[in-house]
Design a protein around this motif. Structure first.
Motif, PDB file in Angstrom:
ATOM      1  N   PRO A   1     -16.682 -10.579  11.204  1.00  0.00           N
ATOM      2  CA  PRO A   1     -16.988 -10.092   9.855  1.00  0.00           C
ATOM      3  C   PRO A   1     -17.567  -8.687   9.872  1.00  0.00           C
ATOM      4  N   LEU A   2     -18.149  -8.316  10.997  1.00  0.00           N
ATOM      5  CA  LEU A   2     -18.823  -7.025  11.041  1.00  0.00           C
ATOM      6  C   LEU A   2     -17.836  -5.886  10.839  1.00  0.00           C
ATOM      7  N   VAL A   3     -16.713  -5.937  11.555  1.00  0.00           N
ATOM      8  CA  VAL A   3     -15.758  -4.832  11.385  1.00  0.00           C
ATOM      9  C   VAL A   3     -15.275  -4.782   9.959  1.00  0.00           C
ATOM     10  N   GLN A   4     -15.133  -5.960   9.355  1.00  0.00           N
ATOM     11  CA  GLN A   4     -14.662  -5.933   7.975  1.00  0.00           C
ATOM     12  C   GLN A   4     -15.669  -5.219   7.080  1.00  0.00           C
ATOM     13  N   ALA A   5     -16.915  -5.510   7.306  1.00  0.00           N
ATOM     14  CA  ALA A   5     -17.936  -4.829   6.509  1.00  0.00           C
ATOM     15  C   ALA A   5     -17.901  -3.327   6.767  1.00  0.00           C
ATOM     16  N   LEU A   6     -17.730  -2.986   8.028  1.00  0.00           N
ATOM     17  CA  LEU A   6     -17.675  -1.556   8.351  1.00  0.00           C
ATOM     18  C   LEU A   6     -16.497  -0.895   7.670  1.00  0.00           C
ATOM     19  N   VAL A   7     -15.349  -1.557   7.753  1.00  0.00           N
ATOM     20  CA  VAL A   7     -14.155  -0.956   7.164  1.00  0.00           C
ATOM     21  C   VAL A   7     -14.323  -0.843   5.658  1.00  0.00           C
ATOM     22  N   LEU A   8     -14.957  -1.840   5.078  1.00  0.00           N
ATOM     23  CA  LEU A   8     -15.161  -1.758   3.638  1.00  0.00           C
ATOM     24  C   LEU A   8     -15.965  -0.507   3.294  1.00  0.00           C
ATOM     25  N   THR A   9     -17.030  -0.313   4.027  1.00  0.00           N
ATOM     26  CA  THR A   9     -17.812   0.900   3.825  1.00  0.00           C
ATOM     27  C   THR A   9     -16.945   2.142   4.026  1.00  0.00           C
ATOM     28  N   ALA A  10     -16.149   2.105   5.091  1.00  0.00           N
ATOM     29  CA  ALA A  10     -15.328   3.268   5.388  1.00  0.00           C
ATOM     30  C   ALA A  10     -14.298   3.512   4.304  1.00  0.00           C
ATOM     31  N   ILE A  11     -13.715   2.450   3.780  1.00  0.00           N
ATOM     32  CA  ILE A  11     -12.719   2.627   2.719  1.00  0.00           C
ATOM     33  C   ILE A  11     -13.361   3.310   1.512  1.00  0.00           C
ATOM     34  N   VAL A  12     -14.527   2.828   1.162  1.00  0.00           N
ATOM     35  CA  VAL A  12     -15.176   3.369  -0.023  1.00  0.00           C
ATOM     36  C   VAL A  12     -15.520   4.843   0.180  1.00  0.00           C
ATOM     37  N   ILE A  13     -16.074   5.120   1.339  1.00  0.00           N
ATOM     38  CA  ILE A  13     -16.418   6.513   1.610  1.00  0.00           C
ATOM     39  C   ILE A  13     -15.159   7.369   1.611  1.00  0.00           C
ATOM     40  N   GLY A  14     -14.119   6.836   2.247  1.00  0.00           N
ATOM     41  CA  GLY A  14     -12.852   7.568   2.285  1.00  0.00           C
ATOM     42  C   GLY A  14     -12.333   7.816   0.888  1.00  0.00           C
ATOM     43  N   PHE A  15     -12.504   6.825   0.039  1.00  0.00           N
ATOM     44  CA  PHE A  15     -12.053   7.000  -1.338  1.00  0.00           C
ATOM     45  C   PHE A  15     -12.793   8.157  -2.005  1.00  0.00           C
ATOM     46  N   GLY A  16     -14.102   8.141  -1.861  1.00  0.00           N
ATOM     47  CA  GLY A  16     -14.894   9.206  -2.481  1.00  0.00           C
ATOM     48  C   GLY A  16     -14.453  10.583  -2.001  1.00  0.00           C
ATOM     49  N   THR A  17     -14.277  10.707  -0.709  1.00  0.00           N
ATOM     50  CA  THR A  17     -13.942  12.034  -0.186  1.00  0.00           C
ATOM     51  C   THR A  17     -12.518  12.426  -0.561  1.00  0.00           C
ATOM     52  N   THR A  18     -11.609  11.450  -0.549  1.00  0.00           N
ATOM     53  CA  THR A  18     -10.239  11.799  -0.907  1.00  0.00           C
ATOM     54  C   THR A  18     -10.145  12.232  -2.368  1.00  0.00           C
ATOM     55  N   ALA A  19     -10.875  11.512  -3.219  1.00  0.00           N
ATOM     56  CA  ALA A  19     -10.856  11.901  -4.623  1.00  0.00           C
ATOM     57  C   ALA A  19     -11.361  13.333  -4.764  1.00  0.00           C
ATOM     58  N   PHE A  20     -12.417  13.641  -4.044  1.00  0.00           N
ATOM     59  CA  PHE A  20     -12.939  15.004  -4.089  1.00  0.00           C
ATOM     60  C   PHE A  20     -11.891  15.995  -3.590  1.00  0.00           C
ATOM     61  N   ALA A  21     -11.240  15.629  -2.486  1.00  0.00           N
ATOM     62  CA  ALA A  21     -10.236  16.540  -1.928  1.00  0.00           C
ATOM     63  C   ALA A  21      -9.130  16.802  -2.939  1.00  0.00           C
ATOM     64  N   LEU A  22      -8.759  15.773  -3.669  1.00  0.00           N
ATOM     65  CA  LEU A  22      -7.688  15.955  -4.658  1.00  0.00           C
ATOM     66  C   LEU A  22      -8.118  16.906  -5.762  1.00  0.00           C
ATOM     67  N   VAL A  23      -9.290  16.668  -6.272  1.00  0.00           N
ATOM     68  CA  VAL A  23      -9.744  17.548  -7.343  1.00  0.00           C
ATOM     69  C   VAL A  23      -9.908  18.969  -6.818  1.00  0.00           C
ATOM     70  N   LEU A  24     -10.344  19.043  -5.585  1.00  0.00           N
ATOM     71  CA  LEU A  24     -10.478  20.365  -4.974  1.00  0.00           C
ATOM     72  C   LEU A  24      -9.108  21.045  -4.881  1.00  0.00           C
ATOM     73  N   THR A  25      -8.109  20.279  -4.529  1.00  0.00           N
ATOM     74  CA  THR A  25      -6.760  20.827  -4.471  1.00  0.00           C
ATOM     75  C   THR A  25      -6.373  21.442  -5.814  1.00  0.00           C
ATOM     76  N   TYR A  26      -6.691  20.696  -6.832  1.00  0.00           N
ATOM     77  CA  TYR A  26      -6.371  21.165  -8.172  1.00  0.00           C
ATOM     78  C   TYR A  26      -7.110  22.465  -8.479  1.00  0.00           C
ATOM     79  N   ARG A  27      -8.373  22.492  -8.083  1.00  0.00           N
ATOM     80  CA  ARG A  27      -9.141  23.703  -8.343  1.00  0.00           C
ATOM     81  C   ARG A  27      -8.634  24.870  -7.507  1.00  0.00           C
TER      82      ARG A  27
END
Lengths: 544, 114, 95, 110, 800, 154
Positions: free
Chosen positions: B71-97
């Motif tokens: 279960p530990l890796v799953q928890a880690l990946v969940l955290t990683a997915i969320v963080i990745g989401f945040g940064t990717t969203a930022f990267a996209l908006v940055l692309t637009y800018r």
């Protein structure tokens, strides 16, 4: 029994970040809260440092978050190394924040500046304190996310482009870090750094897992830390990002955030992996010293090459820049090389004394670079604020119209050049001393390290003397003659300059703290005992 | 045998991600980054073992009954997915800018301008 | 969990493999196009297939919670379809 | 769980898989987007629903079984809507019909 | 050594730190008394002189702890040599500061000027008395720093900037070499001295043999010698590092006289004198005798080529410093005697000459040699001073320079004989050759006061008293020293003076050396080789003086050739550096993300593969694995790959995004099949939202940029393959390794009873590792904040 | 502009999604779900409304609220509320972590209780982690809606 002081700096920063986030509508209150928060942070760090007592007992405290015993819960650990890093970061951060309060325009402050700044401190603090390798990743991300935004803060063409490069490289870096953490977890079965240290030192006692892949996996991790530290060949994001960011943010990036990468290298490679049970290396040209830290022996040359490349690229790049920020940014690349150079020596050191010396030299240099580069970026910001440009062709004769500011810049530059008795001199001296001691002990490559350090030091003189001539001496153009440096900005610069001088004159304290930090970094058993030894459910115990 | 397949798959995914990161088009670069971070997550999950059982224990409190995947890796990946989401969203908006500021999303053109 | 392996398990497993394979085929349509709506349709099909896979997996493992996953999948599939078709129509993203 | 229940589940799974197969074959083989849509929105949805129904049978009327029912309802609500929107966008984009057999009845005026 | 008292700690401390404190007060004082600050500063210098004088006759060290953890202390050592330099620094300081009161009248930035001069004086006194390597270095660098400030005094002029930067580069960089030398010395001594004395110069002076032995056994004797030599040579303007000195004449003339002739440049030779007892050896002689004689000769020749009086004096200074270095270089006792005596002589006549040059420049308004002449009419006293000083400089008997030069000849001759002749006879030969040129330029300088006044040179006013008194005093001292030689011939010795020089001399000798009954000097009364050499020098000099003009031209013709000029190398290096810098910045930081990513990724792959190679990681056997991949998983992953390939070759943004979501879906299904429902759900919802954001953003972006460059594609392909291979290996090695007692099982056991939840993953997220989650939501919050910022700050940009 | 069919279906579907989302949030401790998933699913419901009805609808028709935004650039005052939401969410999560300090436990210490004498249910299992999860939920909802709304407005 209560050891909440260990987590206090992080909590103070976090609460401040949230408070400033929630008070965005109320400009003044937000700024006041922000400044109070940073004072509180300073206080929390001071409390932590006084408990750790690097000048005396050098305690190691561990704190189990959520009350779960290590290695299962997340542990945060405060020892002399973390205390050292935290202490100087807190001072620089406070200076940068006070500077920001009158430097960043009120609109920008209202939009997001303060929360982001404090989140950055949350990330930095978390990285310095955490004893869990995945948690380190999380705080890295917190720190990076805020720094992304702060780099692009002004949102103009050059800012967006700089941020893009910064973001993309670091996103890839994050993925690589995950890969490394996954591999390490899969190989060793743990995430806790102390547990990791224990396991890699004695795989047989923990299910006899294969130790060999640990070196390669740690190399993946090393690349990530090098990226954060801006070490060649991962330095590419540095110049444009530092140029783009608002001056106080550049000061933070160069002065504090970079040091997180350095700290991670010291903590992970010296404390955790230092005793990995890898006894020989099969690559030609790598020799393992007698005390058997083959993993470090691998990183010695790696760090040396990276440090040398950084020194050369940064030093050469800085010479002909025609803006202050660009010069300082390249200079940062070179100076990070100076920080890593003694680490390379420490990694291959034949004796414990030289190893301690090397790590301590890196710490002192990091401290000095933090202060001096922080000061210089703030000074550059003050120049920009007063004149409206920080490009040398439009500057000149600043000593006449802004003498105090110029004096501050001068002190910062001298500190980086290494003029005694400023703190920078001792940094440089210790780097030379580490290399010299290694040379006297006959370590291969230490003469090359001396040579590179010398070249780098001379380049530092070359670019700062050029900057001084072009920006601060000479015929002042009209813009400069009418320059009106804000007192509040100059005061911060001058205060930092005084701090640099004081740190140099009272260097004994710094040295003792750095020695304590280096010893803590190398005291693997002490670290393991503090985290795992007394770990019974609730709050962990600290001991000497 | 299967781990070779898995390794091959992850290797190919990373290679493709890398290839995309080296393109001229910022959007493609963002894709590349997305692929790389997703592959890293997949890797992390496989490190927890693939066929252990769902790490969810039945209601009520008698734990430890059956074998589960880590279960530990799953928890880690969940955290990683969320963080990745945040940064990717930022990267996209940055692309637009970036496009707004420079009028192009061609990295080659951007680089030459700088 | 308690299902009779002689009957249910092979069928469900076969269904799983079939559904996965179908996903692969539908993937071909997404890539091939030729028009954007084609891709969207194919994506919709994949989403439906994935719903089925999740449900089948729930049957195969006996874990009811995967049904929840399949419901969420259905929701997600719908929203993606709506979003893409809406943007294809309203936006300028036309090949 | 009794024999009959198992049989019903198995049968529903088989039926569902069949419809999925049909839907996918349709998606691949039909000549244009409007045709393919039928395959996806009808056959595939039917397939998935059938399998969810199997889940309902398997788990009974509570918990996961209930969720399965909600899923079926949801699918039946959304699949046609999705198809509708796709076809609308295809038409707006001017994707042509296969051959000359049919044309849009009239130009929409909104 | 005769019994002496220990120096008074408070006095030594006051000597060093009084000037710094006084410098800090200068702005305040200037506000109060204006230009009369000069006399305030002179008073401080006088006080220092008094303090130094009060320590005359003492011998020993005083020590204050500074950086205990490094074994660095603020210790000071008083002996003949340090007293000498201390007298020079404070004594000449008094004169220079007094002189400045007249010279600097009406000049800008006077507070800075006096503060720098006082700080310099303090640093120089620090150098003189410091008995700890680090403390010595601290003051050493401070002298360079104050020199930088003073050379750049006329900060608006580019020539000043150039000169200041040059001196900083050379002297500070030289200092770094010296620092490395010190540190090597330190690391060698660390073991022997058990740490406490490893930086102590006193310890080294007391145990010279031990030090040499340890250095040699560590193989570091030559490096240390060389490194310290570089430091000394840079400071004392030895060839080829002399080039900063002529430029340093950009500084106001009092500064030139003080720093760049009488004191700061003496720091280098002081250092040699200080370390001479410790390091003197065959190598020492070879290195420094050659260096010194070369410098003496080359600089003398260059002085003949000078066109400006200050330039002439600058080269002359370098030349005389060479003489002192050569003196110290000769390993015999005579060598030490030469150096010790010539330091004194040179300080008197050169400082006097500089001040004279200042008067000339100030009153005549020009420094060009060809525009000057016949000044004795207008400046009779000055002319007299010049005569004494210049003849001393020329080494004409019986003026003071003659005696020390005589000693040099003697030492050179002895060294040649001692070495058994051959090439060693070059020592005396070169010494004579160099001296001829010294004679020539000295006479030329003197001739400024004689002959006809050139046209265009108007009536020259006499200088103010404040400017005249100091050179007069120096001239008188030089005269007295000269007189002492003549009297010495008749057996009348000026005992205190001889005794003092003897003390200095003793400081430069290893313990137990033979002083031949103490120092005394007198006019030679019988023919010795040295006398012959002096005679030859004078004859040759006098004979060639009529051809001075031709020689002058000749020298300049030679120095017009770039490769023969050290300066050309400096300029090429420094200006070349800018070019290199531009190239570095452009090539390395070329602004292309592709380049950056290529380097970074290639390094990651290379480093990691090297790491695996270093431990000879073997790939696991084919069947061994803890990871069981089922057929559905395989299929799903296959689809994922197809999706990823499709993304890579997508012909448009929209199709790329759609195929990317296949990948996302497949990853979600993979999580389902890997028994990770939470992940599957998260992945799905995140994927969808990303899709929406992608679409929102793509809507505003232009169409797509292809990449047609095949070569680049191939290169990227190779790199991608390398990264892929790295990951491939990583996956294999990490799946092969199996820890049997990982921490995971703990969570399974504790989740329900203690965590209170059946979903272990969620319990981990909100309980076991809630700290991670806290960081994670901070990132999410910041992502929102970042988007707001990006948009809002653009708005701000538009409104401004 | 969307069709009537789409609008009608949306009206039916959105509640289903929201109910699912809340269910996922609440059952998170024992079954798949949790604050993050619940939050993102909630956001997708909003996203659906945005896509079908447009940005203004939500604000003006559903919430009847027009507030002057802090930043001129964000046309929709509702973004303000979103921002408050994620700020508050963070605060909730941190406060949930801080409460144990009062009882002498460590930061983020979680506990759980069975509330025994309770009508109808008999006993209820309450985990303090739910408060933390709630914080996560609010952060996610607030943050993602902010992103959507801001990018959507552009």
């Amino acid at each position: 029994m209560s050891q909440q002081f260990v987590v206090a700096p992080l909590l103070v920063a976090l609460v401040t970040a949230i408070a400033t986030l929630l008070t965005r509508r109320f400009g003044r209150a937000q700024v006041t809260l922000s400044l109070l928060g940073s004072l509180g942070y300073l206080g929390a760090v001071a409390l932590l440092v006084s408990k750790v007592d690097p000048l005396g007992a050098s305690n190691v405290f561990s704190y189990q978050l959520s009350g779960w015993q290590a290695p299962f819960g997340i542990t945060i650990v405060a020892d002399s190394l973390s205390a050292f890093m935290l202490a100087f970061s807190a001072v620089i951060a406070t200076a940068a924040l006070v500077f920001s309060a009158s430097y960043v325009d009120s609109f920008g402050q209202r939009v997001s500046y303060h929360p982001l700044f404090h989140f950055m401190m949350v990330g930095v603090t978390g990285s310095f304190l955490t004893g869990d390798i995945f948690n380190l990743f999380v705080w890295f991300e917190v720190m990076l996310m805020s720094s992304y935004v702060l780099v692009v803060f002004y949102s103009g063409p050059e800012h967006t482009q700089a941020a893009l490069q910064y973001v993309v490289l670091n996103l890839v870096g994050s993925a690589v870090m995950l890969l490394a953490i996954g591999g390490l977890y899969s190989t060793t079965g743990t995430l806790n750094m102390a547990d990791l240290a224990r396991r890699v030192a004695d795989p047989a006692a923990f299910g006899d897992f294969a130790i060999a892949p640990v070196l390669g996996l740690s190399a993946l991790l090393f690349a990530v830390f090098a990226l954060k530290a801006g070490l060649a060949p991962f330095q590419f994001w540095v110049p444009s990002a530092y140029r783009a960011a608002p001056a106080p943010v550049s000061a933070m990036l160069a002065g504090v955030v970079k040091k997180v990468g350095i700290y991670a290298i010291v903590r992970v490679y010296f404390t955790v992996f230092g005793a990995a049970a890898i006894s020989e290396l099969s690559l030609p040209g790598l020799s393992v010293p007698d005390d058997g830290s083959a993993l470090l022996a691998f990183y010695g040359p790696v760090m040396f090459v990276m440090a040398a490349a950084s020194i050369v690229v940064g030093g050469l790049g800085a010479v002909s820049r025609d803006d202050i920020d660009g010069l300082l940014a390249y200079s940062s690349i070179g100076q990070v090389g100076f920080i890593v150079l003694p680490l390379a020596i420490a990694a291959t050191a034949p004796t414990e004394e030289i190893r301690v010396l090397g790590v301590a030299a890196a710490l002192v240099y990091a401290l000095n670079h933090g202060f001096a580069k922080g000061l210089l970026f703030l000074a550059s910001g003050a120049v920009y604020d007063a004149v409206g440009t920080e490009r040398f062709p439009d500057l000149g004769g600043l000593t006449e119209s802004a003498p105090w500011l110029s004096a501050g810049f001068f002190v910062g530059a001298l500190a980086l050049i290494g003029i005694p008795p400023l703190s920078g001199f001792f940094g440089k001296m210790l780097v030379f001393d580490a290399a010299g001691s290694a040379s006297a002990a006959g370590v291969a490559g230490s003469n090359a390290a001396l040579g590179i350090a010398l070249v780098g030091a001379i380049l530092t003189i070359a670019y700062f003397s050029r900057a001084w001539n072009r920006g601060f001496w000479g015929e002042p153009p009209l813009l400069v003659r009418n320059a009106d440096a804000k007192v509040s900005l100059v005061a911060v610069v001058v205060a930092l300059a005084l701090a640099i001088a004081l740190l140099g004159v009272g260097f004994d304290v710094v040295m003792q703290a750095a020695n304590a930090g280096a010893e803590a970094a190398l005291d693997r058993q002490g670290y393991i005992d503090a985290v795992l030894g007394a770990a019974e459910g609730g709050s962990g115990g600290g001991h000497a | 045998m299967t781990q070779f397949v898995l390794a091959g798959v992850l290797g190919v995914l990373f290679a493709l991600g890398t290839f995309l990161v080296l393109r001229r088009d910022i959007v493609r670069v963002v894709w590349g980054v997305t692929i790389i971070s997703q592959s890293a997550n997949v890797y992390l999950v496989t490190m927890g073992g693939l066929s252990g059982g769902v790490p969810i224990l039945s209601h009520g409190g008698h734990g430890g009954g059956h074998a589960v995947s880590d279960p530990l890796v799953q928890a880690l990946v969940l955290t990683a997915i969320v963080i990745g989401f945040g940064t990717t969203a930022f990267a996209l908006v940055l692309t637009y800018r970036v496009y707004q500021e420079h009028g192009t999303i061609d990295l080659l053109e951007l680089g030459e301008k700088a | 969990m308690a299902s009779d392996p002689t009957l249910l398990a092979p069928v469900v497993n076969a269904g799983l493999i079939l559904a996965s394979a179908l996903t692969l085929l539908a993937g071909y349509r997404v890539i091939k196009g030729p028009t954007v709506p084609d891709r969207v349709v194919a994506l919709d099909t994949i989403a439906t297939n994935v719903v089925a896979i999740a449900a089948l997996f729930a049957l195969s493992t006996g874990e009811g919670l995967f049904v929840t996953v399949s419901l969420v999948l259905a929701i997600i599939g719908f929203i993606s379809t709506i979003a893409v078709s809406q943007f294809v129509t309203e936006g300028d993203i036309i090949e | 769980m009794n024999e009959i229940q198992q049989l019903v589940v198995a049968a529903l799974v088989v039926v569902g898989s069949f419809f999925l197969l049909v839907g996918t074959v349709g998606l691949l083989r039909f000549p244009d987007v409007y045709n393919r849509m039928h395959a996806s929105s009808k056959a595939a949805t039917l397939g998935a629903s059938s399998i969810l129904l199997a889940g309902f049978v398997y788990y009974g009327p509570q918990g996961a079984g209930l969720t399965s029912l909600v899923g079926i309802v949801f699918l039946f609500l959304t699949a046609p809507t999705g198809a509708h929107l796709i076809s609308r966008s295809a038409q707006k984009m001017g994707v042509p019909f296969f051959g000359k057999a049919a044309e849009w009845p009239r130009e929409e005026s909104d | 050594m005769q019994p002496t008292t220990d120096p008074a700690a408070s006095a030594v401390l006051a000597v060093v730190f009084l000037p710094f404190v006084a410098a800090g007060l200068v702005p305040l004082v200037y506000r109060l008394v204006g230009e009369r600050t000069a006399y305030y500063a002179a008073a401080i210098a006088l006080a220092c002189f008094g303090l130094v004088a009060s320590q005359y006759g003492t011998h020993g060290a005083v020590s204050f702890p500074w950086i205990r953890s490094l074994g660095v202390s603020l210790s000071f050592y008083v002996d003949g040599l340090s007293l000498l330099v201390g007298f020079l620094a404070s004594g000449v300081g008094v004169l220079i500061l007094t002189y400045s009161g007249g010279y600097m009248h009406g000049e800008p930035s006077q507070p800075k000027y006096y503060a720098s001069l006082l700080a310099f004086m303090g640093s120089m006194l620090g150098v003189a008395f410091a008995a700890d390597l680090i403390a010595l270095f601290v003051f050493w660098e401070l002298t360079s720093l104050s020199s930088f400030m003073l050379i750049g005094h006329y900060q608006r002029q580019e020539s000043s900037q150039y000169a200041a930067r040059k001196s900083m580069l050379i002297t500070v960089a030289g200092g770094l070499f010296m620092l490395i030398g010190f540190l090597l010395l330190h690391s060698v001594l660390l073991d022997v001295t058990s740490g406490s004395n490893a930086f102590s110069i006193v310890y080294m002076l007391e145990n010279p043999e031990l030090v040499q032995e340890e250095l040699r056994s560590a193989g570091l004797f030559l490096p240390v010698l060389g490194l310290i030599g570089v430091g000394a040579a840079a400071k004392s303007a030895q060839v080829p590092l002399h080039i900063w000195l002529p430029n340093a004449m950009e500084a106001p003339t009092p500064v030139s006289a003080f720093l760049h002739s009488a004191t700061m440049v003496k720091a280098g030779v002081y250092l040699l004198g200080r370390f001479r007892p410790v390091l003197v050896s065959h190598e020492w002689e070879l290195l420094f005798a050659i260096l010194g004689l070369t410098t003496m000769t080359v600089a003398a020749v260059l002085a003949v080529g000078a066109t400006d009086i200050k330039e002439l004096l600058a080269y002359s200074t370098a030349s005389h410093l060479g003489l002192i270095v050569a003196g110290f270089g000769f390993a015999s006792e005579l060598g030490g005697e030469t150096g010790a005596f010539h330091i004194i002589n040179h300080a008197t006549f050169k400082a006097a000459l500089f001040l004279v040059a200042g008067i000339v420049a100030h009153e005549a308004g020009t420094r060009k040699i060809e525009n000057l002449g016949g000044l004795k009419e207008d400046l009779p006293i000055t002319a007299a001073i010049t005569a004494v000083a210049a003849l001393g400089m020329a080494g004409v008997p019986p003026f003071n320079g003659f005696y020390s030069k005589e000693l040099l000849f003697e030492a050179a001759w002895e060294a040649a004989v001692h070495a058994g002749g051959g090439l060693a006879y070059l020592y005396p030969a070169v010494a004579v050759f160099g001296s001829v040129f010294t004679f020539l330029y000295s006479i030329r300088f003197l001739m400024l006061f004689f002959g006809e006044k050139p046209t265009g040179l108007h009536k020259v006013h006499s200088p103010p008293k404040a400017m005249l008194a100091p050179p007069l005093l120096l001239g008188v001292i030089a005269g007295l020293v000269s007189l002492g030689g003549i009297l010495g011939t008749f057996g009348i010795h000026f005992a205190p003076f001889d005794h003092f020089v003897g003390e200095v001399w003793a400081s430069t000798l290893p313990p137990g050396s033979d002083l031949h009954g103490g120092f005394s000097y007198y006019f030679p009364d019988h023919i010795t080789p040295a006398v012959t050499m002096s005679a030859v020098t004078l004859v040759l000099g006098a004979a060639s003086y009529p051809f001075y003009g031709r020689l002058h031209e000749g020298v300049n013709r030679v120095t017009d050739v770039n490769v023969l000029r050290a300066n050309w190398y400096y300029n090429s290096a420094v200006f070349g550096l800018n070019g290199v810098s531009d190239t570095t910045a452009e090539r390395v930081q070329n602004g292309l993300l592709r380049t950056y990513a290529t380097w970074a990724l290639a390094s990651v792959a290379g480093l990691t593969l090297a790491g695996y190679a270093a431990t000879s990681v073997t790939l696991p056997a084919f069947e061994l694995s803890k990871v069981a991949v089922t057929v559905p998983i395989l299929l799903v992953l296959l689809v994922a790959i197809v999706g990823a390939v499709a993304v890579s070759i997508a012909p448009s943004h929209i199709s790329g995004v759609l195929t990317l979501s296949i990948l996302g879906f497949m990853v979600a299904v993979f999580y389902v099949l890997a028994d990770a429902p939470d992940l599957a759900l998260t992945q799905l919802v995140v994927e969808t939202l990303l899709l929406v954001i992608f679409l929102l953003v793509l809507d505003k972006l232009p169409a797509f940029y292809g990449n047609t460059d095949r070569a680049k594609m191939a290169r990227d392909g190779v790199l991608s393959a390398a990264v892929g291979a790295t990951v491939f290996v990583t996956v294999l090695v990490s799946t092969a390794a199996t820890p049997t007692d990982g921490i995971a099982s703990f969570f399974v056991e504790q989740a329900v009873p203690v965590g209170g939840g059946g979903n272990i993953v969620n319990v981990i997220l909100v309980d076991f590792r809630a700290f991670d989650t806290l960081g994670e939501i901070s990132v999410v919050a910041m992502a929102a904040l970042s988007v707001l910022t990006l948009v809002a700050m653009r708005e701000r940009g538009e409104t401004q | 502009m969307s069709t009537v069919i789409a609008r009608t279906v949306t009206r039916t579907v959105v509640p289903i999604i929201l109910v699912t989302a809340i269910a996922l949030l609440l059952q998170g401790h024992n079954l798949p779900g949790g604050g993050f998933i619940g939050g993102v699913l909630t956001v997708t419901a909003f996203a659906l409304i945005y896509v079908i009805y447009g940005l203004d609808y939500l604000e003006e028709e559903l919430l009847h609220q027009i507030r002057a935004p802090l930043l001129d650039s964000i046309r929709h005052g509702i973004v303000e509320n979103y921002q408050v939401a994620f700020g508050v969410g963070l605060a909730v999560a941190v406060v949930a972590g801080l409460v144990p300090l009062v009882f002498g436990e460590n930061f983020l210490y979680q506990s759980h209780w069975y509330i025994k004498p309770l009508p109808i249910y008999g006993k209820l299992h309450v985990a303090s982690a739910l408060a933390f999860d709630l914080g996560v939920y609010f952060v996610v909802v607030g943050a993602l809606l902010t992103i959507l709304a801001v990018v959507g407005t552009e």
